[in-house]
Structure formats: structure tokens, C-alpha cells
Write a protein that holds these residues in place. Sequence first.
Motif, PDB file in Angstrom:
ATOM      1  N   CYS A  30       0.749  -1.375   0.000  1.00 47.59           N
ATOM      2  CA  CYS A  30       0.204   0.334  -0.080  1.00 47.59           C
ATOM      3  C   CYS A  30       1.034   1.120   0.223  1.00 47.59           C
ATOM      4  N   PHE A  31       1.963   1.256   0.480  1.00 48.30           N
ATOM      5  CA  PHE A  31       2.765   2.687   0.728  1.00 48.30           C
ATOM      6  C   PHE A  31       4.232   2.349   0.176  1.00 48.30           C
ATOM      7  N   GLU A  32       4.698   3.507  -0.373  1.00 47.31           N
ATOM      8  CA  GLU A  32       5.956   3.848  -0.714  1.00 47.31           C
ATOM      9  C   GLU A  32       7.217   3.922   0.498  1.00 47.31           C
ATOM     10  N   ASN A  77      -2.100   5.162  11.070  1.00 44.56           N
ATOM     11  CA  ASN A  77      -1.989   4.797   9.549  1.00 44.56           C
ATOM     12  C   ASN A  77      -3.342   3.802   9.560  1.00 44.56           C
ATOM     13  N   LEU A  78      -3.729   3.816   8.089  1.00 40.52           N
ATOM     14  CA  LEU A  78      -5.019   2.915   7.899  1.00 40.52           C
ATOM     15  C   LEU A  78      -4.734   2.683   6.221  1.00 40.52           C
ATOM     16  N   ALA A  79      -5.032   1.451   6.121  1.00 42.20           N
ATOM     17  CA  ALA A  79      -4.765   1.004   4.751  1.00 42.20           C
ATOM     18  C   ALA A  79      -5.436  -0.053   4.408  1.00 42.20           C
ATOM     19  N   VAL A  80      -6.278  -0.312   3.026  1.00 42.38           N
ATOM     20  CA  VAL A  80      -6.832  -1.279   2.720  1.00 42.38           C
ATOM     21  C   VAL A  80      -6.198  -1.691   1.174  1.00 42.38           C
ATOM     22  N   ARG A  81      -5.874  -3.109   1.167  1.00 47.27           N
ATOM     23  CA  ARG A  81      -5.344  -3.615   0.012  1.00 47.27           C
ATOM     24  C   ARG A  81      -6.082  -2.930  -1.346  1.00 47.27           C
ATOM     25  N   LYS A 132     -13.226   0.167  -1.574  1.00 45.15           N
ATOM     26  CA  LYS A 132     -14.529   0.557  -1.882  1.00 45.15           C
ATOM     27  C   LYS A 132     -15.579  -0.663  -1.584  1.00 45.15           C
ATOM     28  N   HIS A 133     -15.325  -1.433  -0.549  1.00 47.60           N
ATOM     29  CA  HIS A 133     -16.232  -2.409   0.078  1.00 47.60           C
ATOM     30  C   HIS A 133     -16.504  -2.328   1.397  1.00 47.60           C
ATOM     31  N   GLY A 134     -16.360  -1.039   2.080  1.00 45.93           N
ATOM     32  CA  GLY A 134     -16.406  -0.701   3.321  1.00 45.93           C
ATOM     33  C   GLY A 134     -15.440  -1.026   4.444  1.00 45.93           C
ATOM     34  N   LEU A 135     -14.330  -1.792   3.908  1.00 49.03           N
ATOM     35  CA  LEU A 135     -13.400  -2.208   4.971  1.00 49.03           C
ATOM     36  C   LEU A 135     -12.899  -0.949   5.878  1.00 49.03           C
ATOM     37  N   ALA A 136     -12.594   0.037   5.386  1.00 52.85           N
ATOM     38  CA  ALA A 136     -12.001   0.933   6.130  1.00 52.85           C
ATOM     39  C   ALA A 136     -12.846   1.740   7.010  1.00 52.85           C
ATOM     40  N   THR A 137     -14.100   1.849   6.511  1.00 51.77           N
ATOM     41  CA  THR A 137     -15.306   2.243   7.334  1.00 51.77           C
ATOM     42  C   THR A 137     -15.543   1.493   8.586  1.00 51.77           C
ATOM     43  N   ALA A 138     -15.386   0.160   8.130  1.00 50.53           N
ATOM     44  CA  ALA A 138     -15.621  -0.908   9.222  1.00 50.53           C
ATOM     45  C   ALA A 138     -14.499  -0.749  10.593  1.00 50.53           C
ATOM     46  N   LEU A 169      -5.649  13.474  13.316  1.00 49.12           N
ATOM     47  CA  LEU A 169      -4.617  12.840  12.240  1.00 49.12           C
ATOM     48  C   LEU A 169      -4.283  13.852  11.142  1.00 49.12           C
ATOM     49  N   ASP A 170      -3.429  13.270  10.557  1.00 52.76           N
ATOM     50  CA  ASP A 170      -3.074  14.052   9.198  1.00 52.76           C
ATOM     51  C   ASP A 170      -2.948  13.227   7.998  1.00 52.76           C
ATOM     52  N   VAL A 171      -3.063  13.910   7.084  1.00 48.24           N
ATOM     53  CA  VAL A 171      -3.507  13.148   5.618  1.00 48.24           C
ATOM     54  C   VAL A 171      -2.794  14.044   4.649  1.00 48.24           C
ATOM     55  N   SER A 197      -3.367  15.549  -1.155  1.00 43.82           N
ATOM     56  CA  SER A 197      -3.572  14.907  -2.532  1.00 43.82           C
ATOM     57  C   SER A 197      -4.753  13.771  -2.411  1.00 43.82           C
ATOM     58  N   ASN A 198      -4.734  13.158  -1.036  1.00 49.98           N
ATOM     59  CA  ASN A 198      -5.366  11.957  -0.798  1.00 49.98           C
ATOM     60  C   ASN A 198      -6.988  12.169  -0.805  1.00 49.98           C
ATOM     61  N   ALA A 199      -7.658  12.412  -2.011  1.00 51.20           N
ATOM     62  CA  ALA A 199      -9.066  12.433  -1.891  1.00 51.20           C
ATOM     63  C   ALA A 199      -9.660  11.401  -1.262  1.00 51.20           C
ATOM     64  N   PRO A 200      -9.573  10.104  -1.645  1.00 52.83           N
ATOM     65  CA  PRO A 200     -10.436   9.163  -0.909  1.00 52.83           C
ATOM     66  C   PRO A 200     -10.326   9.234   0.599  1.00 52.83           C
ATOM     67  N   ALA A 201      -8.975   9.422   1.144  1.00 54.22           N
ATOM     68  CA  ALA A 201      -8.950   9.316   2.665  1.00 54.22           C
ATOM     69  C   ALA A 201      -9.763  10.801   3.257  1.00 54.22           C
ATOM     70  N   ILE A 202      -9.545  11.636   2.595  1.00 55.83           N
ATOM     71  CA  ILE A 202      -9.967  13.017   2.896  1.00 55.83           C
ATOM     72  C   ILE A 202     -11.796  12.823   3.099  1.00 55.83           C
ATOM     73  N   GLU A 203     -12.347  12.190   1.865  1.00 50.91           N
ATOM     74  CA  GLU A 203     -13.605  12.061   1.981  1.00 50.91           C
ATOM     75  C   GLU A 203     -14.192  11.198   3.085  1.00 50.91           C
ATOM     76  N   LEU A 204     -13.344  10.049   3.195  1.00 54.17           N
ATOM     77  CA  LEU A 204     -13.720   9.096   4.338  1.00 54.17           C
ATOM     78  C   LEU A 204     -13.734   9.491   5.696  1.00 54.17           C
ATOM     79  N   TYR A 205     -12.669  10.503   6.059  1.00 55.08           N
ATOM     80  CA  TYR A 205     -12.530  11.076   7.397  1.00 55.08           C
ATOM     81  C   TYR A 205     -13.348  12.106   7.589  1.00 55.08           C
ATOM     82  N   GLN A 206     -13.890  12.949   6.391  1.00 51.19           N
ATOM     83  CA  GLN A 206     -14.927  13.904   6.701  1.00 51.19           C
ATOM     84  C   GLN A 206     -16.259  13.292   7.069  1.00 51.19           C
ATOM     85  N   LYS A 207     -16.649  12.019   6.160  1.00 51.00           N
ATOM     86  CA  LYS A 207     -17.669  11.206   6.680  1.00 51.00           C
ATOM     87  C   LYS A 207     -17.868  10.774   8.121  1.00 51.00           C
ATOM     88  N   PHE A 208     -16.701  10.670   8.702  1.00 53.30           N
ATOM     89  CA  PHE A 208     -16.827  10.369  10.263  1.00 53.30           C
ATOM     90  C   PHE A 208     -16.663  11.638  10.950  1.00 53.30           C
TER      91      PHE A 208
HETATM   92  C1  LIG Z   1      -8.519   5.523   2.020  1.00 56.81           C
HETATM   93  C2  LIG Z   1      -8.713   3.896   1.987  1.00 56.81           C
HETATM   94  C3  LIG Z   1      -8.302   3.497   3.313  1.00 56.81           C
HETATM   95  C4  LIG Z   1     -10.249   3.726   1.934  1.00 56.81           C
HETATM   96  O1  LIG Z   1     -10.379   2.405   2.156  1.00 56.81           O
HETATM   97  P1  LIG Z   1     -11.654   1.748   1.672  1.00 56.81           P
HETATM   98  O2  LIG Z   1     -11.959   0.402   2.464  1.00 56.81           O
HETATM   99  O3  LIG Z   1     -11.750   1.568  -0.041  1.00 56.81           O
HETATM  100  O4  LIG Z   1     -12.861   2.865   2.203  1.00 56.81           O
HETATM  101  P2  LIG Z   1     -14.437   2.352   2.422  1.00 56.81           P
HETATM  102  O5  LIG Z   1     -15.071   1.484   1.288  1.00 56.81           O
HETATM  103  O6  LIG Z   1     -14.823   2.131   3.603  1.00 56.81           O
HETATM  104  O7  LIG Z   1     -15.181   3.914   1.697  1.00 56.81           O
HETATM  105  C5  LIG Z   1     -15.626   4.698   2.623  1.00 56.81           C
HETATM  106  C6  LIG Z   1     -15.925   5.990   2.058  1.00 56.81           C
HETATM  107  O8  LIG Z   1     -14.543   6.985   1.833  1.00 56.81           O
HETATM  108  C7  LIG Z   1     -14.656   7.522   0.518  1.00 56.81           C
HETATM  109  N1  LIG Z   1     -13.675   6.909  -0.551  1.00 56.81           N
HETATM  110  C8  LIG Z   1     -13.121   5.612  -0.454  1.00 56.81           C
HETATM  111  N2  LIG Z   1     -12.538   5.462  -1.650  1.00 56.81           N
HETATM  112  C9  LIG Z   1     -12.629   6.563  -2.221  1.00 56.81           C
HETATM  113  C10 LIG Z   1     -12.267   7.059  -3.556  1.00 56.81           C
HETATM  114  N3  LIG Z   1     -11.349   6.130  -4.401  1.00 56.81           N
HETATM  115  N4  LIG Z   1     -12.559   8.203  -4.159  1.00 56.81           N
HETATM  116  C11 LIG Z   1     -13.332   9.071  -3.366  1.00 56.81           C
HETATM  117  N5  LIG Z   1     -13.791   8.705  -1.915  1.00 56.81           N
HETATM  118  C12 LIG Z   1     -13.321   7.511  -1.741  1.00 56.81           C
HETATM  119  C13 LIG Z   1     -16.255   7.349   0.061  1.00 56.81           C
HETATM  120  O9  LIG Z   1     -16.750   8.524   0.925  1.00 56.81           O
HETATM  121  C14 LIG Z   1     -16.351   6.190   0.577  1.00 56.81           C
HETATM  122  O10 LIG Z   1     -17.975   6.040   0.736  1.00 56.81           O
HETATM  123  P3  LIG Z   1     -18.897   5.429  -0.443  1.00 56.81           P
HETATM  124  O11 LIG Z   1     -18.223   4.030  -0.518  1.00 56.81           O
HETATM  125  O12 LIG Z   1     -20.274   5.265  -0.018  1.00 56.81           O
HETATM  126  O13 LIG Z   1     -18.549   6.183  -1.671  1.00 56.81           O
HETATM  127  C15 LIG Z   1      -7.846   3.293   0.835  1.00 56.81           C
HETATM  128  O14 LIG Z   1      -8.149   3.930  -0.215  1.00 56.81           O
HETATM  129  C16 LIG Z   1      -6.332   3.171   1.180  1.00 56.81           C
HETATM  130  O15 LIG Z   1      -5.935   2.140   1.506  1.00 56.81           O
HETATM  131  N6  LIG Z   1      -5.755   3.866   0.311  1.00 56.81           N
HETATM  132  C17 LIG Z   1      -4.236   3.935   0.233  1.00 56.81           C
HETATM  133  C18 LIG Z   1      -3.644   4.352   1.792  1.00 56.81           C
HETATM  134  C19 LIG Z   1      -4.110   5.475   2.300  1.00 56.81           C
HETATM  135  O16 LIG Z   1      -4.077   6.469   1.649  1.00 56.81           O
HETATM  136  N7  LIG Z   1      -4.151   5.630   3.527  1.00 56.81           N
HETATM  137  C20 LIG Z   1      -4.878   6.842   4.423  1.00 56.81           C
HETATM  138  C21 LIG Z   1      -3.608   7.497   4.973  1.00 56.81           C
HETATM  139  S1  LIG Z   1      -4.210   8.938   5.728  1.00 56.81           S
END
Ligand SMILES: CC(C)(COP(=O)(O)OP(=O)(O)OC[C@H]1O[C@@H](n2cnc3c(N)ncnc32)[C@H](O)[C@@H]1OP(=O)(O)O)[C@@H](O)C(=O)NCCC(=O)NCCS
Length: 147
Positions: free
Chosen positions: A23-25, A70-74, A79-85, A104-106, A109-120
Amino acid sequence: MNIEVERLNATDVDDLIELEHACFEYHWSRDQFLLGLERGAFIILGTRTDGVLSGYIAISIIKDEMEILNLAVRSEFRKHGLATALLKHAFTICKESGVAKGFLDVKVSNAPAIELYQKFGYKQIGVRKKYYPDTKEDALLFRVDFV
Ligand SMILES: CC(C)(COP(=O)(O)OP(=O)(O)OC[C@H]1O[C@@H](n2cnc3c(N)ncnc32)[C@H](O)[C@@H]1OP(=O)(O)O)[C@@H](O)C(=O)NCCC(=O)NCCS
């Protein structure tokens, strides 16, 4: 999908290292994991999918503050709710332990993580310029209140 979250310990370090490399460099070393786990400096929660460690979250709790380290999903399991769980489970631990706030710090550029954290409920409270050693990117500092 029913997602089981389990507490990880020193016997899971090989799996954690493999996941980190996937997951990480810039990743944590075996010693960092072991020191943290054996000294109780942090709590690591994980999910397994078909027997493989598919995701993990590492948090530290000091007094009434929780930090996500740290938080990471393979990638194949995203996008299957693992990070949410994982986050939900970490929040439950915090609420049961009387933790008042989380930080936390993020990477900016990490839009997926930012969106996830904002949901929480995390909200941005600052920026740390060129914070990350690998990319020299800015860090966004986020905070959430549990009480
Ligand atoms: C960020 C990360 C942990 C999310 O894990 P995930 O299991 O895919 O997340 P979830 O399935 O629980 O997604 C929950 C929400 O996060 C947001 N999200 C997740 N992936 C996203 C993507 N690719 N783009 C935008 N939003 C995203 C969405 O709001 C999503 O809700 P939705 O499924 O209803 O749209 C994963 O992308 C990851 O491991 N990234 C690389 C490591 C990393 O950046 N870690 C964070 C360090 S701060």
C-alpha cells in the motif's frame, strides 16, 4: 457483506508488513510495528478477507486523545467498506475509553482518505507545510470530537 474486525498483535507482524509494502512507498518497519505493539504504544485493528489481511488501522490513545497513525486497505479490496468498518471499531474503542477527541494528518492529494475522514466527522484545523518525507507534500491536520 459482514466485515469482522479483529485486534492484531505481534504474531500478525509479517502480514502487516506485507500489507504495508503493498500500500505505501514509505512504510513502517518490523521494529516499528513490534515496538509499538509490544510496548502497548498503539492499537492495531485488522480485517481479513479469504484469510488474507485486507486492511488495518493503527491508532494511539494518550489520555483523552486518539491519533490515527495509519490506515490502509489492499487495493483489490477497496470500496467495500473495510476502512469504514475499521474506523467504526476504532471509534467504539475511543467512546468506551472516554476519549474526547481525535487527530490525524493526511496528504493534501489523498482525496479518498479525506472524503472518508470527513464522513466520520473530522474537520480540517490546520496545514503542515511539506510535512511528508517521501513527497514533501503538505499535510492537512484533522480533528474530530467524540463528546
Ligand atoms: C483511503 C482507504 C483506506 C479507503 O479504504 P476503503 O476500504 O476503500 O474505504 P471504504 O470502502 O470504507 O469507503 C468509505 C468512503 O470513503 C470514501 N472513499 C473511499 N475510496 C474513495 C475513492 N477512491 N474516491 C473518493 N472517495 C473514496 C467514500 O466516501 C466512501 O464512501 P462510499 O463507498 O459510500 O462512496 C484506501 O483507499 C487506501 O488504503 N488508500 C491507500 C492508503 C491511504 O491513503 N491511507 C490513508 C492514509 S491517511
